[in-house]
Design an enzyme around this catalytic site. Structure first.
Site, PDB file in Angstrom:
ATOM      1  N   HIS A 132     122.829  54.454 -11.445  1.00  0.00           N
ATOM      2  CA  HIS A 132     122.448  54.488 -10.000  1.00  0.00           C
ATOM      3  C   HIS A 132     120.846  54.964  -9.748  1.00  0.00           C
ATOM      4  O   HIS A 132     120.028  54.403  -9.033  1.00  0.00           O
ATOM      5  CB  HIS A 132     123.108  54.972  -9.055  1.00  0.00           C
ATOM      6  CG  HIS A 132     123.069  54.990  -7.731  1.00  0.00           C
ATOM      7  ND1 HIS A 132     122.988  53.747  -6.965  1.00  0.00           N
ATOM      8  CD2 HIS A 132     122.287  55.815  -6.857  1.00  0.00           C
ATOM      9  CE1 HIS A 132     122.618  54.067  -5.739  1.00  0.00           C
ATOM     10  NE2 HIS A 132     122.339  55.124  -5.417  1.00  0.00           N
ATOM     11  N   ASP A 167     124.404  63.525  -2.063  1.00  0.00           N
ATOM     12  CA  ASP A 167     123.775  62.364  -1.457  1.00  0.00           C
ATOM     13  C   ASP A 167     122.504  62.843  -0.734  1.00  0.00           C
ATOM     14  O   ASP A 167     122.541  63.415   0.408  1.00  0.00           O
ATOM     15  CB  ASP A 167     124.804  61.611  -0.912  1.00  0.00           C
ATOM     16  CG  ASP A 167     124.687  60.299  -0.577  1.00  0.00           C
ATOM     17  OD1 ASP A 167     123.161  60.020  -0.410  1.00  0.00           O
ATOM     18  OD2 ASP A 167     125.434  59.482  -0.538  1.00  0.00           O
TER      19      ASP A 167
END
Lengths: 189, 156, 398
Positions: free
Chosen positions: C310, C218
């Site tokens: 995503h 992330d």
């Protein structure tokens, strides 16, 4: 109801993928999303001007990708896909076709869909157009179960099969040798 | 010249000014006052000021008094154990030993402000002047703070 | 005594400037005498992050292991002058705590002493500007997010006039700083919410990208700290006036429905994300930091990175819609019988309207990950520029 169906579908997917480790089930591992299609998988047809795919459940029509590619790698443009009311069936219409539809040859109709649950299912419907209905190409390759993208190290076990079989064979052989040696020792005592 | 260059220069200038105006004792700095702060209280009430005092000289420094415009009366106090209870009493002087440090803190020595002339609001400043035995006066600015533990004023 | 921890009595910039702080202003100290204390020794541990500077710390700082975000609302009657006084105290407290020194009036001073890259970052919500009559000075582009269809926002994780973001590698030090600062602002504010998070810490550009609780890396596409790119993406430029050097934070509490995510096989998870889980490499190939090729297809012409994954939806369109991701994970155990885990998604950008909203709009419209991620909290804060050692946060505004 559809939620239950979805869950069942998901479960099925897991089971199928689990079975994917069994060589015989490999070919099915990637087509669980499709109920039927026209043309059907590996069908030889005389004429095609649209492709219909019926999925096992309603798909998220806003997040679906479809392609049509001929065996020589040419992509055929598709009109906006049309969906049935219940969103289980899509009709793909190649644009700019002659009156008799797609030219002769082999095709792959690719789909990348999810059933509104974020779980992407992808795969291809392979078919051949032959005006006389006779296949003019090689037999469909048996070792090419899933032209859809996947991680060869992970989900496509087929590449590892020779190894798995090899390792299995070695283990069995070693076990046999040990057994034989033990028997001989026991006999010589 | 941008401000990041300017600031150290300013700081040095200020340091020089401080050293010069410290002046009564010609030997330079005598008493260092760090982290002065005072308890937030409403007007008319009592409050207390705290700080760390360091004596950089070779002689004891006696603080014999204090004053501030923020209060009617300013006294030097200390909290002492009187039997089982903590009580507060005025002291005549606070001695900062040669080369030593004392801490004015809750539960110990502090500067008592009696009869606040205005609300002491957190984040405000008040000026306090210490009077030394040799007549020297040292002023400093204390920041008003909320101090839940400084209950000195309630025990008087 | 803290003096015992100080280094040599070298008259350094920090020490001199400390005079101003210690005496409550440069004008103070006339007639008094001042000495230097708490000069950092040359070999001071790198575990201290300078509180002062053009920008506030805690944004460009490589992510620490623990974070607490504390939102407060201004009390009725608090005006600009009171807000300035509060920020003065917060600035002083924060500067000391970040030097691993106790704050003034610190009631657990021992808990402040461990250097652990503590940072304290202060932000102002939209309500800050309106309550203080400062809407004219509200930074351009700073606004509340519009409602999104995917939102399931709860009041208890949303909004706030004042943010204190406290990060550090030692949870006890972080908790202590949070507690002390809460007391400092108590007179001026009421607490609204507290959110706690954790991350695998990064110590520099070579640290691996942290992962979230879904296992994904992330922050791969983050601008690299110290670069011009970072400055451009994150820090408001000179045209922002008093806000130049500041940034805007979007903090969203994203619940992860881990139990249904678990039902996916790893490859299906990767298709939803668009990256391999193991390496973080885009499904189009290469390594983690290689650009995803959204046009790459397989032998049947299907995109290697699904169009609705995503990263495909979050990918910058090249029109300035980028930001810094500095998210923490949260794990509250079991709530109402359900795994209560998720992400404190934190995005920092110079202008949230220009940079953040387009991405959020795309993701809200379509993102396969939405199936397992539910926004349950949302707040925005204008993070003012940093301050010099003789200054205080909020200068130029108040």
């Amino acid at each position: 109801m559809s939620g239950m169906l979805r869950r069942t579908g998901r479960l099925l997917a897991i089971v199928v993928i689990g079975l994917g480790l069994v060589p015989g089930a490999l070919a099915q591992a990637h087509v669980e999303a499709v109920h039927t299609s026209s043309p059907a998988q590996h069908e030889v047809v005389t004429e095609v001007s649209e492709i219909t795919i019926e999925f096992v459940d309603g798909i998220d029509t806003a997040a679906a990708t479809f392609t049509l590619r001929s065996a020589n790698g040419v992509d055929h443009p598709l009109a906006e896909p049309e969906f049935s009311q219940d969103e289980t069936t899509v009709t793909l219409t190649p644009t700019g076709l002659e009156a008799d539809g797609l030219p002769e040859g082999r095709y792959r109709a690719g789909y990348q869909v999810n059933f509104g649950d974020g779980h992407v299912s992808q795969g291809v419907i392979e078919f051949e157009v032959s005006r006389d209905g006779e296949s003019k190409a090689e037999p469909w390759p048996a070792d090419d179960p899933a032209p859809g993208r996947h991680d060869p190290e992970r989900t496509d076990v087929s590449g590892q099969l020779p190894w798995l079989i090899g390792i299995g064979a070695v283990v069995v052989l070693a076990f046999a040798v040990v057994l034989v040696i033990q028997r001989k020792r026991a006999a010589s005592k | 010249m941008n401000t990041t260059v300017l600031r150290p220069v300013l700081a040095i200038l200020v340091a020089v000014v401080v050293a010069v105006t410290a002046g009564c004792s010609s030997n330079g700095p005598t008493l260092t006052i760090s982290d002065p702060h005072v308890k937030a209280m409403p007007a008319g009430e009592m409050s207390a000021a705290f700080a760390t005092l360091a004596n950089t000289t070779g002689d004891d420094i006696d603080i014999i008094g204090a004053r501030s415009e923020a209060a009617e009366t300013v006294e030097l106090h200390e909290m002492v154990m009187d039997g089982p209870a903590m009580t507060m009493s005025a002291v005549e002087k606070i001695v900062v030993p040669a080369g030593g440090t004392i801490v004015l803190e809750p539960g110990g020595l502090h500067i008592m402000l009696i009869g606040l002339s205005a609300d002491l609001e957190p984040g405000d400043d008040i000026e306090i002047t210490l009077v030394l035995s040799d007549g020297e006066e040292i002023s400093f600015t204390a920041v008003v703070r909320d101090m839940p533990n400084a209950q000195e004023s309630y025990h008087s | 005594m803290t003096e015992s921890r100080s280094g040599s009595a070298r008259v350094g910039r920090r020490g001199l400037l400390g005079v101003g702080i210690g005496l409550g202003g440069l004008a103070a100290g006339i007639g008094g005498t001042v000495a230097v204390d708490r000069v950092r020794t040359p070999d001071a541990p790198a575990a201290l992050v300078d509180f002062h500077g053009r920008h506030q710390a805690g944004v460009e700082t490589p992510i620490q292991a623990h974070a607490r975000y504390l939102a407060h609302d201004l009390r009725e009657g608090v005006d600009a002058d009171a807000a300035r006084r509060m920020l003065r105290l917060v600035t002083d407290d924060a500067a000391r705590l970040c030097r691993a020194e106790p704050a003034i009036t610190d009631q657990e001073p021992q808990l402040a002493l461990t250097p652990c890259r503590l940072t304290v970052t202060v932000g102002f919500g939209p309500g800050w500007f309106s309550a203080l009559g400062l809407t004219q000075k509200q930074p351009i582009g700073f606004q509340d997010l519009p409602p999104y269809e995917i939102d399931r926002l709860e009041e208890r994780w949303s909004g706030g006039d004042l943010l204190l973001q406290i990060c550090g590698d030692d949870p006890l030090v972080v908790a202590h700083a949070a507690r002390h600062l809460s007391k400092t602002v108590r007179r001026f504010t009421t607490p609204r919410w507290v959110q706690q998070g954790f991350s695998t810490p990064m110590f520099g550009p070579d640290s691996p990208t942290p992962r979230n609780l879904m296992g994904q890396v992330d922050g791969t596409v983050n601008p690299s700290p110290g670069s011009d790119d970072f400055a451009e993406v994150v820090w408001a430029g000179s045209e922002a006036g008093w806000f130049a050097g500041g940034t805007m934070l979007v903090l969203r509490r994203i619940a992860m429905t881990m139990d249904t995510w678990d039902e996916l096989d790893p490859h299906a998870q990767e298709l939803a994300i668009g990256r391999t889980i193991a390496t973080g490499a885009p499904l189009s190939g290469g390594g983690e930091h290689d650009e995803p090729d959204l046009t790459a297809t397989d032998s049947s012409g299907l995109p290697l990175i699904p169009q609705f994954s995503h990263i495909a939806r979050a990918a910058s369109t090249g029109r300035g819609d980028r930001f810094l991701r500095r998210s923490y994970n949260y794990d509250e155990g079991i709530t109402d019988g359900v795994v209560d885990q998720g992400l404190l998604f934190a995005a920092y950008q110079a202008d949230l309207t220009r940079q953040y909203l387009p991405v959020q709009t795309r993701l809200a419209e379509q993102d396969l990950l939405n199936e397992w991620t539910v926004p349950i909290g949302s707040a925005v804060f204008a993070i003012p520029p940093g301050c010099a050692p003789d200054g205080q946060l909020g200068e130029g505004l108040l």
